[in-house]
Design a protein around this motif. Sequence first.
Motif: not given
Length: 397
Positions: A185-189, A297-304, A306-318
Motif C-alpha cells: 500500500y505504501l507506493m500507491p499512497i 482509503p484502503p478500499s480505493e488502493l487495494a487494486k494498486e 496488488v499490482s505492486h506485488e511482483s516488485m515487492a516479492t523480489s524485494t522480500f527475497k533480498d
Amino acid sequence: MKNSRGVGASSPVNGRQDWDTRRKRKIAEIAQALSVSPVDVAALRRMAISEGGLLTDEIRRQVWPRLLNVPLNVLDEEPETVERENNKDYNQVLLDVQRSLRRFPPGMPDEQREGLQEELIDIILRVLKRNPQLHYYQGYHDIVVTFLLVLGERLATALVEKLSTHHLRDFMDPTMDNTKHILNYLMPIIERVNPEVHDFMQQAEVGTVFALSWLITWFGHVLSDFRHVVRLYDFFLACHPLMPIYFAAVIVLYREEEVLECECDMAMVHHLLSQIPQDLPYETLISRAGDLFVQFPPSELAKEAVSHESMATSTFKDFELASTQQRPDSVLRRRRRQKQTALESSAASSVVAVAQPSAARRFVRLAVMGLTVALGAAALAVVNTALEWAPKLDLFP
C-alpha cells in the motif's frame, strides 16, 4: 518560511498557556468519556488521535484497554507461570530481548531493567503459548516492551494478546505474504500525493524494505525517544490497523527534497530512507496521515497494492537474504550490479516514460497535494472507519 513577529503573533508564554488550557480541557474530556456507562469509546478515540494524544502513561493505562476492548475481568487475572524449557521460541526471544537495552529508559538501574527483560520474555512466551496459531517474528519484542513499560506485566499481557490476534495478526503468520501485502500500500499512497517522488523511487527500484521495521514494530524499533513512540501508539490503537503504513508514507513524503536530491541508485535511496530522522514534526505527520486515510482509503488502493506485488516479492527475497547473511545495503548493491546490464538497454525509454506522466494527470495530483483536511474532520472520519472495521474482529462494543 520566516516567522512573523507582527501584531497578533503569540509569544512563547502565551503559547504555553494555551497548551496548558487545552491539556486541562482534554484531561477533563477523557475523564468524562471514561465515567459514562457504557464508556464513550468514540470520544476516547478522538482524544487519542488529536494533538498530544493521551498525554500521560497514567491515562494510557485507563484508555488503551478500552481502545482494544479488553474485558475488565481479563485485566484482573494474574498471568500464569511460563515454562521456558523446550519452548521453540525461547532462544530467539531471549536473544532479541538481550539486544533491547536501548528500549529502556536511560539511567534505569541494571537490576530493574533485568527484571523487566525477564517479564518481557514471559509476556511474549505466554501469548504465543495461548495462541499457537501465532508465530514470533523479530521486532515483535519492540512492540511488547512498549506495552510493558507503560502498563506493567499484567495489563501488558492482556493487551498484547488482543493486539496480536487483531492489529498484528498479519505479521504473525508462518510466512511474510500478508506483511508484504500491507507494504504494497505504501507506493500507491505516495503516488497519489507526489508522483514525482513515486516515479523517482520506482526508477531507483528501491522497493519498500526500508519501511519494514517501521511497520512491524509500529516504529518502536527506529525511534529513540519513548515519548514519540507512545504518542504513535495512541494514534495507531485508535485507528484502522493499516494506519501505520499511511504514517510511513507521510514520512517519505515529508522528506521529498532529500529523496529527490539523492542519487537515483537502489542502495543509496534505500540507505537514505532507512535512516529515519528523530526530529520529525510528529503532530503534523499524524494529522497528515489521518488526512490521507480519509482521501485515499484502503478500499480505493487495494487494486494498486496488488499490482505492486511482483516488485515487492523480489524485494522480500533480498530482505530475507540480508536478514540472515549481511547488511541489506550489500544485497541491494549486488542486485543492482546484476541488473545493470539489462537496465542499460531500456534505460532511455524507461526514463522518458517515468519522467513524463500526462500533464492532466500531474495537475490533478498536484491539486490533491494542496488539499488539507482539518484535523477534527479527519479524526472523526478515521474514528468512524475504525468503528466500522472493528465489529468484524469483535473488538469494540
